[in-house]
Design an enzyme around this catalytic site. Structure first.
Site, PDB file in Angstrom:
ATOM      1  N   TYR A  14     -24.958 -16.236  53.195  1.00 32.82           N
ATOM      2  CA  TYR A  14     -24.509 -17.276  52.123  1.00 32.82           C
ATOM      3  C   TYR A  14     -23.046 -16.984  52.719  1.00 32.82           C
ATOM      4  O   TYR A  14     -22.054 -18.930  52.409  1.00 32.82           O
ATOM      5  CB  TYR A  14     -24.556 -17.333  50.571  1.00 32.82           C
ATOM      6  CG  TYR A  14     -24.314 -18.112  49.707  1.00 32.82           C
ATOM      7  CD1 TYR A  14     -24.387 -19.163  49.677  1.00 32.82           C
ATOM      8  CD2 TYR A  14     -23.063 -17.651  49.014  1.00 32.82           C
ATOM      9  CE1 TYR A  14     -24.193 -19.804  48.141  1.00 32.82           C
ATOM     10  CE2 TYR A  14     -22.280 -18.793  47.752  1.00 32.82           C
ATOM     11  CZ  TYR A  14     -22.830 -20.353  47.930  1.00 32.82           C
ATOM     12  OH  TYR A  14     -22.197 -20.721  47.221  1.00 32.82           O
ATOM     13  N   GLY A  53     -22.308 -30.415  41.037  1.00 37.23           N
ATOM     14  CA  GLY A  53     -22.882 -32.187  41.072  1.00 37.23           C
ATOM     15  C   GLY A  53     -23.371 -32.943  39.759  1.00 37.23           C
ATOM     16  O   GLY A  53     -22.926 -34.097  39.846  1.00 37.23           O
ATOM     17  N   THR A  91     -27.950 -33.345  40.808  1.00 40.02           N
ATOM     18  CA  THR A  91     -29.045 -32.888  40.118  1.00 40.02           C
ATOM     19  C   THR A  91     -29.241 -31.680  39.221  1.00 40.02           C
ATOM     20  O   THR A  91     -29.856 -31.746  37.887  1.00 40.02           O
ATOM     21  CB  THR A  91     -30.321 -33.287  40.788  1.00 40.02           C
ATOM     22  OG1 THR A  91     -31.081 -32.382  41.512  1.00 40.02           O
ATOM     23  CG2 THR A  91     -30.538 -34.272  41.006  1.00 40.02           C
ATOM     24  N   SER A 140     -16.776 -21.813  49.179  1.00 40.40           N
ATOM     25  CA  SER A 140     -16.660 -20.683  47.902  1.00 40.40           C
ATOM     26  C   SER A 140     -15.235 -19.836  48.600  1.00 40.40           C
ATOM     27  O   SER A 140     -15.935 -19.450  50.004  1.00 40.40           O
ATOM     28  CB  SER A 140     -18.635 -20.438  48.123  1.00 40.40           C
ATOM     29  OG  SER A 140     -18.077 -19.360  47.308  1.00 40.40           O
TER      30      SER A 140
END
Length: 277
Positions: free
Chosen positions: A159, A14, A10, A134
């Site tokens: 992360y 993506g 969304t 990433s």
């Protein structure tokens, strides 16, 4: 027609991937946690694909219960999945646990794709698994005895560790499931909703630096390439950037660490470490 199940559909990469996949003629099933946003992206994808078939699913993938409900729904509705694109992910400025007791970053960025892929493995026979990793994985430090970041929490390090997990998961999946083609990619630093789910410095930084980042469309290119291209069809266990295979960090290539992460993850989500599904 290629069928693609796309999570994190969304926003940013993506949403851009959903539109491009539909434009390329794929049948797409979109997954997001907000029904209105899922519907809006689905409408855009249908328009881009001249009426392409686009399905909508709503799930909060930070919750393993929702991952299991999604997998059950997908299994009931679709006989085969050609591509599973594990794209959902986020950065959280502070450490918080989900209602199930998992640290949020680890739950959403690693446990969710790990569990979903395993629950759908038989539907993916011969297909592709594409996971959004990433370059931030290079700053990650995976401690198998502290997967929940209980000892200390620094947002970018945690992360980065979750992205390291994505690469280790991809490499171990390729080894354990030779019937699949499992790959991951670095999309570049993308102008997206990343970091804006938090208040404070991370929201400010992503807003100010946004104009210098890549567009979501450019960031999504490797996802679409790994999902649909003939050139990528034979790849498995690889880390890709800009449609080229690169070597990830040394820790990301540690086979013992990859095996250990798989086993610990399976225990946490209630799967057998020996049989992926």
């Amino acid at each position: 027609m290629t069928f693609v199940l796309l999570t994190g559909a969304t926003r940013g990469i993506g949403a851009a991937a959903a539109v491009e996949l539909a434009r390329e003629g794929a049948e797409v099933a979109l997954v997001g946690r907000d029904a209105q946003r899922v519907a809006a992206v689905a409408q855009e994808a249908r328009a881009a694909g001249s009426g392409a078939t686009v399905h909508e699913h709503v799930a909060d993938l930070s919750l393993m219960a929702d991952v299991r409900m999604l997998a059950e729904d997908v299994r009931e509705r679709y006989e085969h999945i050609d591509v599973l694109a594990n794209n959902a992910g986020a950065l959280f400025a502070s450490r918080k646990e989900t209602a199930e007791g998992f640290e949020r970053t680890f739950a959403l960025n690693h446990l969710a794709p790990f569990l979903l892929t395993n629950l759908l493995r038989d539907r993916l026979d011969g297909g592709r698994v594409v996971t959004t990793a990433s370059d931030a994985h290079k700053s990650g430090r995976l401690d198998l005895d502290d997967l929940q970041s209980e000892k200390s929490y620094a947002a970018m390090r945690v992360y980065g560790t979750s992205k390291l997990c994505n690469i280790l998961f991809t490499r171990e999946l390729a080894k354990r499931a030779p019937e699949l083609h499992a790959n991951c990619f670095h999309p570049g630093v993308v102008r997206t909703g990343f970091g804006k789910n938090e208040n404070g410095i991370w929201k400010i930084m992503t807003t100010v630096a946004g104009p210098f980042f890549r567009s979501p469309q450019r960031g999504a290119r490797s996802l679409v390439w790994l999902s649909l291209s003939e050139q990528a069809a034979a790849l498995t266990g690889e880390y890709v950037q800009d449609e080229k295979v690169l070597q990830p960090s040394g820790q990301a290539r540690d086979e013992i660490l990859a095996e250990g992460l798989w086993e610990r993850s399976a225990q946490l989500v209630g799967l057998s470490a020996d049989t992926p599904a």
